[in-house]
Design an enzyme around this catalytic site. Sequence first.
Site, PDB file in Angstrom:
ATOM      1  N   ASP A 266       3.630  -6.092   3.251  1.00  0.00           N
ATOM      2  CA  ASP A 266       3.319  -4.953   4.111  1.00  0.00           C
ATOM      3  C   ASP A 266       4.268  -4.975   5.311  1.00  0.00           C
ATOM      4  O   ASP A 266       4.212  -5.883   6.137  1.00  0.00           O
ATOM      5  CB  ASP A 266       1.858  -5.065   4.567  1.00  0.00           C
TER       6      ASP A 266
ATOM      7  N   HIS B  57       2.802   3.199  13.294  1.00  0.00           N
ATOM      8  CA  HIS B  57       1.750   4.220  13.236  1.00  0.00           C
ATOM      9  C   HIS B  57       2.100   5.455  14.061  1.00  0.00           C
ATOM     10  O   HIS B  57       1.228   6.078  14.672  1.00  0.00           O
ATOM     11  CB  HIS B  57       0.401   3.639  13.694  1.00  0.00           C
TER      12      HIS B  57
ATOM     13  N   HIS C 116       0.822  -1.217   0.000  1.00  0.00           N
ATOM     14  CA  HIS C 116       0.000   0.000   0.000  1.00  0.00           C
ATOM     15  C   HIS C 116       0.853   1.264   0.000  1.00  0.00           C
ATOM     16  O   HIS C 116       1.890   1.340   0.653  1.00  0.00           O
ATOM     17  CB  HIS C 116      -1.028  -0.007   1.131  1.00  0.00           C
TER      18      HIS C 116
ATOM     19  N   GLU D  55      -5.279   1.765   2.258  1.00  0.00           N
ATOM     20  CA  GLU D  55      -5.182   0.568   3.100  1.00  0.00           C
ATOM     21  C   GLU D  55      -5.407   0.920   4.561  1.00  0.00           C
ATOM     22  O   GLU D  55      -6.105   0.209   5.296  1.00  0.00           O
ATOM     23  CB  GLU D  55      -3.813  -0.090   2.915  1.00  0.00           C
ATOM     24  N   GLU D  56      -4.802   2.030   4.983  1.00  0.00           N
ATOM     25  CA  GLU D  56      -4.892   2.410   6.390  1.00  0.00           C
ATOM     26  C   GLU D  56      -6.304   2.850   6.796  1.00  0.00           C
ATOM     27  O   GLU D  56      -6.616   2.920   7.981  1.00  0.00           O
ATOM     28  CB  GLU D  56      -3.892   3.533   6.702  1.00  0.00           C
TER      29      GLU D  56
ATOM     30  N   ASP E 239       5.870   1.376   7.265  1.00  0.00           N
ATOM     31  CA  ASP E 239       4.479   0.965   7.025  1.00  0.00           C
ATOM     32  C   ASP E 239       3.772   1.946   6.098  1.00  0.00           C
ATOM     33  O   ASP E 239       3.246   2.949   6.549  1.00  0.00           O
ATOM     34  CB  ASP E 239       3.738   0.868   8.355  1.00  0.00           C
TER      35      ASP E 239
END
Length: 500
Positions: free
Chosen positions: A346, A440, A273, A317-318, A285
């Site tokens: 990923d 994140h 992604h 995606e997130e 990520d």
Amino acid sequence: MMIWGVSLATCAVVAAASLQEPLLIPHISSAKKPLVNSTELQDSITVENLLARAKHLSKIADLSQDQYNHPTRVIGSRGHQGTLEYIISTLAGLGDFYTTSNQSFAAVTGNVFESRLVIGSDVPKSAAPMGLTPPTKDKEPVHGPIVLVSGDGCHASDYPSNVTKSIALIRRGNCPFGDKSELAGKAGAIAAVVYNNENGSVQGTLGAPSPDHVATFGLSGEEAAPYIARLQKGKPLDGIAYMDAEVAAIQTTNIIAQTVDGDPDNCVMLGGHSDSVAEGPGINDDGSGSLSLLEVAAQLTNYSVNNCVRFAWWAGEEEGLLGSDYYVSVLPEEENLKIRLFMDYDMMASPNFAYQIYNATNAANPDGSEELRNLYVDWYKRNGLNYTFIPFDGRSDYDGFIRNGIPGGGIATGAEGIKTKEEELMFGGKSGEWYDPCYHSLCDTVDNLSLISYVTSTRLIAHSVATYAISFEGFPKRSQSISTEGYARDVKYHGHKLRM
């Protein structure tokens, strides 16, 4: 430690180097290209190229500084638009080896700027906003009694009449969080709190927006227990909820690149992604996975292929696997059947890494998923590397493919999970800590990458591409009559957040 001639010392030197732009890939005349060879394709993957791409992506994330006051590549940001432009321009520079297409689709993005939950005199530490939550009324604090909802809050009858103008306290389970929030809103609640029905906090998403959604928090079962006990004894409990958030509809884009050559009726497909979360630049990520794909795509141009290879960079995606879900949902059946398998990549460079393989079996997934899993196992064994299996539980972009009968799987190096003592012995690093402490977060920068796991994972990606680009001999043929009801029923996630 040495891995294919790359030492930790070499990686350290490269990390300190001041590389500016990704390195150019020398291309061989199409008339002289040999059939792709796995060993040669793996050998073409270098730490220098991967790190240079990561540094370039970091500069792209900086484009969002004015919008978010920090680097990010979340959909709708300048950082994400710059990421898409970088992927497209890189592919365009590879000549006519690929046919590239951009697939635009409507997406929903959410951002929580500030939130706070007070129950009685407590500020619960585990309280966290749900993904795609709306704000409280007028983005101001709201006050009201805490009202315990019956059952799992999956039916209108579970919500007592006194939930109006209250904060609904709802048990997790049996239906999506979005349904619970919607039913609370229809019952007149001013906010909702979903507490866990098992240990741990609730990091969830409301999913597709509804006009009846209310500001919704997740809460751990441990912190919720004393509040539930108090309410069950008939003792009143007040609360304050505050959520400054927005949910917006935007257009964003998937990028698909397919080899011009190779059997178009037998495609090996892989994806990562292109977006990050709003909270940070997402260089691991999934900057690492999306750049691994880009580097493999670049190096593959030096070879010919028997079967078509299709690369995908998903958007959204997130926000809940939006891009990959959309892609599969609009595939005609005959096109679906041309995809022999889908491989998801990923997070390839987690700093406290473990070499993880999705535990995809044919018993629970479309035939071919287990064969792909075993390809990864065999590669790690051949190269003297340890590996571990992780749940195939809907957390990444393979989800839509499995639900639509396409075999799939993938590898990862770890997210917010905690490394065990056994894994410390297997992979090094530190037990008791997250595989990626910057998951994140704002610190998911170039400095967050493990170059050893990055180059190792990318070489395994190259091997997977080369293997199936040459032949699907022994790999199960696609079937038109695959039921994935069991998978859909059992999977708790849809993306990185819990869906129910």
